[in-house]
Design a protein around this motif. Structure first.
Motif, short mmCIF file in Angstrom:
data_model
loop_
_atom_site.label_atom_id
_atom_site.label_comp_id
_atom_site.label_asym_id
_atom_site.label_seq_id
_atom_site.Cartn_x
_atom_site.Cartn_y
_atom_site.Cartn_z
N GLN A 3 -21.25 -8.21 10.11
CA GLN A 3 -21.37 -7.79 8.72
C GLN A 3 -20.34 -6.71 8.45
O GLN A 3 -20.14 -5.80 9.26
CB GLN A 3 -22.79 -7.26 8.51
CG GLN A 3 -23.07 -6.75 7.13
CD GLN A 3 -24.48 -6.18 7.02
OE1 GLN A 3 -25.29 -6.32 7.92
NE2 GLN A 3 -24.75 -5.53 5.90
N THR A 6 -19.96 -1.32 4.57
CA THR A 6 -19.92 -1.01 3.15
C THR A 6 -20.60 0.34 2.93
O THR A 6 -21.51 0.70 3.68
CB THR A 6 -20.64 -2.09 2.30
OG1 THR A 6 -21.98 -2.22 2.76
CG2 THR A 6 -19.94 -3.43 2.40
N THR A 9 -24.64 1.50 3.50
CA THR A 9 -25.40 0.46 4.20
C THR A 9 -25.26 0.63 5.71
O THR A 9 -24.17 0.83 6.22
CB THR A 9 -24.87 -0.93 3.80
OG1 THR A 9 -24.95 -1.07 2.38
CG2 THR A 9 -25.66 -2.04 4.46
N ARG A 40 -23.05 3.81 9.61
CA ARG A 40 -23.24 3.87 8.15
C ARG A 40 -22.09 4.64 7.53
O ARG A 40 -21.81 5.78 7.92
CB ARG A 40 -24.55 4.56 7.80
CG ARG A 40 -24.83 4.60 6.30
CD ARG A 40 -26.10 5.38 6.00
NE ARG A 40 -26.48 5.34 4.62
CZ ARG A 40 -25.92 6.08 3.65
NH1 ARG A 40 -24.95 6.92 3.93
NH2 ARG A 40 -26.35 5.98 2.41
N ASP A 43 -22.17 7.21 1.07
CA ASP A 43 -22.23 6.66 -0.28
C ASP A 43 -20.92 6.87 -1.03
O ASP A 43 -20.55 6.06 -1.87
CB ASP A 43 -23.37 7.30 -1.07
CG ASP A 43 -24.75 6.94 -0.53
OD1 ASP A 43 -24.85 6.00 0.30
OD2 ASP A 43 -25.72 7.61 -0.92
#
Length: 173
Positions: A3, A6, A9, A40, A43
């Motif tokens: 994955q 991002t 996340t 992670r 943000d």
């Protein structure tokens, strides 16, 4: 295919095709787990800026993939890339103190190799990490792991991190 990373996340990155040793958690439980770390992006992640990396090295047996939630609770949701890794150990001798759970200086070669591979992947995936502001936080057995790396002047760790926090283990006391 893994994955993509991002902002905001958590992504688990497994290492099935490497010759990494079994994790301490796998050795303690007798179960089989692919070595995995969690990462992670903050943000506010932006490729035009640099971000420090906070690596949380957990206690006890390290769990399946560390504890990225603790990394995020330390760094917060903005301004830091966070990651957590499982623990590694050469082997478990149940006759040792704490049933062989505690990491020691003898485990350095195993820890060093595993962490260089795993953390190297983060630096490859996130090239804008600011090494001058990056930190490793170890709790309990993770503190011992961090101390083992520092005591051995681990080249990878010292080239990629400048700050270290070692939180004493006390759960057995």
């Amino acid at each position: 295919m893994a994955q993509p990373l991002t902002p905001g996340t958590v992504v688990d990155i497994a290492f099935p095709d490497t010759d990494l040793p079994r994790t301490l958690h796998a050795m303690m439980t007798g179960e089989s787990f692919v070595p995995t770390m969690s990462v992670r992006l903050p943000d506010d992640y932006d490729t035009s800026r640099t971000f420090p990396l906070l690596v949380y090295v957990p206690g006890f047996d390290g769990g399946v993939k560390g504890n990225v939630g603790n990394a995020q609770s330390i760094a917060g949701p903005m301004g830091w890339v966070v990651a957590s890794l499982p623990l590694f150990k050469k082997g478990v001798d149940r006759s040792e103190v704490s049933g062989g759970l505690l990491v020691s200086l003898e485990d350095y070669p195993v820890i060093s190799k595993a962490y260089a591979v795993m953390l190297g992947r983060i630096f490859d995936l996130v090239p804008n990490i600011d090494r001058e502001r990056s930190a490793v936080v170890g709790f309990s057995n993770g503190a011992i792991t961090t101390a083992v790396l520092l005591s051995n002047h681990d080249e990878f760790i010292l080239n990629h991190f400048r700050s270290f926090c070692i939180v004493d283990h006390g759960m057995f006391h």
